[in-house]
Design an enzyme around this catalytic site. Structure first.
Site, mmCIF file in Angstrom:
data_model
loop_
_atom_site.group_PDB
_atom_site.id
_atom_site.type_symbol
_atom_site.label_atom_id
_atom_site.label_comp_id
_atom_site.label_asym_id
_atom_site.label_seq_id
_atom_site.Cartn_x
_atom_site.Cartn_y
_atom_site.Cartn_z
ATOM 1 N N LYS A 215 0.830 -1.223 0.000
ATOM 2 C CA LYS A 215 0.000 0.000 0.000
ATOM 3 C C LYS A 215 0.851 1.255 0.000
ATOM 4 O O LYS A 215 0.595 2.186 -0.744
ATOM 5 C CB LYS A 215 -0.866 0.061 1.265
ATOM 6 C CG LYS A 215 -2.136 -0.713 1.242
ATOM 7 C CD LYS A 215 -3.070 -0.316 2.377
ATOM 8 C CE LYS A 215 -2.484 -0.178 3.755
ATOM 9 N NZ LYS A 215 -2.007 -1.375 4.417
ATOM 10 N N ARG B 113 -9.601 2.045 8.779
ATOM 11 C CA ARG B 113 -9.355 0.637 9.092
ATOM 12 C C ARG B 113 -10.595 -0.026 9.697
ATOM 13 O O ARG B 113 -10.650 -1.234 9.789
ATOM 14 C CB ARG B 113 -8.214 0.538 10.099
ATOM 15 C CG ARG B 113 -6.826 0.367 9.465
ATOM 16 C CD ARG B 113 -5.912 -0.038 10.557
ATOM 17 N NE ARG B 113 -4.606 -0.519 10.279
ATOM 18 C CZ ARG B 113 -3.557 0.144 9.839
ATOM 19 N NH1 ARG B 113 -3.680 1.390 9.451
ATOM 20 N NH2 ARG B 113 -2.380 -0.423 9.750
ATOM 21 N N ARG C 165 11.381 -6.465 4.847
ATOM 22 C CA ARG C 165 11.257 -5.016 4.626
ATOM 23 C C ARG C 165 12.219 -4.239 5.515
ATOM 24 O O ARG C 165 12.341 -4.496 6.706
ATOM 25 C CB ARG C 165 9.820 -4.588 4.913
ATOM 26 C CG ARG C 165 9.586 -3.100 4.725
ATOM 27 C CD ARG C 165 8.128 -2.791 4.590
ATOM 28 N NE ARG C 165 7.411 -2.817 5.855
ATOM 29 C CZ ARG C 165 6.120 -2.515 5.960
ATOM 30 N NH1 ARG C 165 5.412 -2.193 4.895
ATOM 31 N NH2 ARG C 165 5.526 -2.539 7.126
ATOM 32 N N ARG D 110 11.630 -1.752 10.744
ATOM 33 C CA ARG D 110 10.660 -1.003 11.551
ATOM 34 C C ARG D 110 10.341 -1.813 12.795
ATOM 35 O O ARG D 110 10.237 -3.028 12.720
ATOM 36 C CB ARG D 110 9.366 -0.822 10.740
ATOM 37 C CG ARG D 110 9.272 0.482 10.014
ATOM 38 C CD ARG D 110 8.152 0.526 9.039
ATOM 39 N NE ARG D 110 6.866 0.074 9.566
ATOM 40 C CZ ARG D 110 5.722 0.152 8.873
ATOM 41 N NH1 ARG D 110 5.706 0.670 7.679
ATOM 42 N NH2 ARG D 110 4.595 -0.287 9.398
ATOM 43 N N ARG E 77 -0.160 -7.864 14.109
ATOM 44 C CA ARG E 77 -0.769 -6.910 13.173
ATOM 45 C C ARG E 77 -1.676 -7.644 12.181
ATOM 46 O O ARG E 77 -2.732 -7.151 11.805
ATOM 47 C CB ARG E 77 0.316 -6.130 12.420
ATOM 48 C CG ARG E 77 1.028 -5.132 13.309
ATOM 49 C CD ARG E 77 2.271 -4.599 12.646
ATOM 50 N NE ARG E 77 1.982 -3.749 11.506
ATOM 51 C CZ ARG E 77 2.848 -3.519 10.520
ATOM 52 N NH1 ARG E 77 4.037 -4.104 10.540
ATOM 53 N NH2 ARG E 77 2.542 -2.720 9.535
HETATM 54 P P1 AMP Z 1 0.527 1.100 9.207
HETATM 55 O O1 AMP Z 1 1.840 1.707 8.861
HETATM 56 O O2 AMP Z 1 -0.628 1.627 8.389
HETATM 57 O O3 AMP Z 1 0.568 -0.421 9.214
HETATM 58 O O4 AMP Z 1 0.179 1.560 10.715
HETATM 59 C C1 AMP Z 1 1.051 1.268 11.775
HETATM 60 C C2 AMP Z 1 0.278 1.243 13.081
HETATM 61 O O5 AMP Z 1 -0.340 2.531 13.308
HETATM 62 C C3 AMP Z 1 -0.869 0.255 13.121
HETATM 63 O O6 AMP Z 1 -0.431 -1.063 13.485
HETATM 64 C C4 AMP Z 1 -1.778 0.877 14.182
HETATM 65 O O7 AMP Z 1 -1.272 0.654 15.476
HETATM 66 C C5 AMP Z 1 -1.628 2.372 13.897
HETATM 67 N N1 AMP Z 1 -2.632 2.868 12.927
HETATM 68 C C6 AMP Z 1 -2.393 3.396 11.698
HETATM 69 N N2 AMP Z 1 -3.511 3.759 11.101
HETATM 70 C C7 AMP Z 1 -4.523 3.450 11.954
HETATM 71 C C8 AMP Z 1 -5.955 3.563 11.891
HETATM 72 N N3 AMP Z 1 -6.576 4.054 10.804
HETATM 73 N N4 AMP Z 1 -6.664 3.141 12.965
HETATM 74 C C9 AMP Z 1 -6.063 2.647 14.051
HETATM 75 N N5 AMP Z 1 -4.726 2.496 14.178
HETATM 76 C C10 AMP Z 1 -3.954 2.897 13.130
#
Ligand code: AMP
Length: 245
Positions: free
Chosen positions: A25, A100, A147, A180, A191
């Site tokens: 993404k 989400r 990654r 990361r 996750r």
């Molecule tokens: P990502 O990089 O999109 O995988 O986001 C990393 C982390 O940020 C996720 O595992 C969540 O803890 C938090 N996060 C990001 N976007 C959201 C969202 N829309 N709702 C809730 N938590 C989020």
């Protein structure tokens, strides 16, 4: 905050990318943002940056990010509303990581309706294009464990399977490639579990809309980009009445 009136729907490009962590993404969102001249808004990036600098927001969400769980809908919705209200998002945006949950998706509809009222207020905002990048779980674990992000230039890249987490320098700038925190194997699993519990409702929420499409995220990144752009062009043509599909 003042609500900015936006251009008419034909010129505004509002995109949401959904898909599991590791589906590509982020990479695709950057490409689409560049191609269409709109900002890439990654809620994960915003939260990680907040944690890095230790801001009040960062302190509030640090433990949740480390656990692989989800930040509350209220906090996320406020954050995105504020970001979408900034002038650079007036011509449109690519949202990556939000919404989400169905609560967040409904809040996004409300935000869009408030900034650019839909012709029929009882229907969801017709201009929103939602693209799902579909990838099966096994492939995701492999991808995320490979990654790395460059600590200097921030470019995300993939290393070979047997590379130690921080062994090679960045091929672009020579900086240090790091994993990361939330790509550690145990967090990846959490996750994915979190994603699985929210994926079906959010996909079901959008799947019935006319401007929803799904692409196969297992293909080469260039092919995924081409497929996403083909859908976007089709949906844009539909809006301007030029569609021939
Ligand atoms: P990502 O990089 O999109 O995988 O986001 C990393 C982390 O940020 C996720 O595992 C969540 O803890 C938090 N996060 C990001 N976007 C959201 C969202 N829309 N709702 C809730 N938590 C989020």
């Amino acid at each position: 905050m003042a609500i900015h009136r936006t251009p008419p729907d034909e010129t505004r490009l509002t995109l949401v990318l959904i898909g599991p962590p590791g589906s590509g993404k982020g990479t695709q969102a950057v490409r689409l943002a560049e191609r269409y001249g709109i900002p890439h808004i990654s809620t994960g990036d915003i939260l990680r940056a907040a944690v890095r600098i230790g801001s009040p927001l960062g302190q509030q969400v640090a433990a949740t990010l480390a656990s692989g769980g989800l930040v509350s809908d209220g906090l996320m919705t406020d954050l995105v509303r504020e970001r979408l209200g900034q002038p650079d998002a007036r011509p449109g945006f690519v949202l990556d990581g939000f919404p989400r949950t169905v609560v967040q998706a409904e809040a996004l509809d409300d935000m869009l309706a408030a900034s650019a009222p839909a012709p029929n207020p009882s229907l969801p905002n017709p201009s929103l294009i939602v693209l799902l990048i579909a990838v099966v779980d096994g492939a995701i674990v492999r991808r995320l464990s490979r990654r790395r992000v460059c600590a200097s230039c921030g470019i995300t890249q993939s290393v070979s399977e047997d590379t130690e987490p921080q062994a090679d320098p960045c091929p672009y700038c020579g900086g240090r490639l790091v994993r990361r925190d939330d790509d550690e194997p145990a967090t990846i699993q959490r996750r994915l579990t979190t994603y699985a519990s929210f994926a079906e409702p959010i996909t079901g929420f959008y799947r019935i809309r006319p401007r929803f499409a799904s692409v196969d995220g297992l293909r080469h990144a260039d092919e995924v980009t081409a497929a996403l752009c083909a859908h976007i062009e089709f949906f844009k043509d539909q809006t301007s009445g030029r569609s021939g599909r």
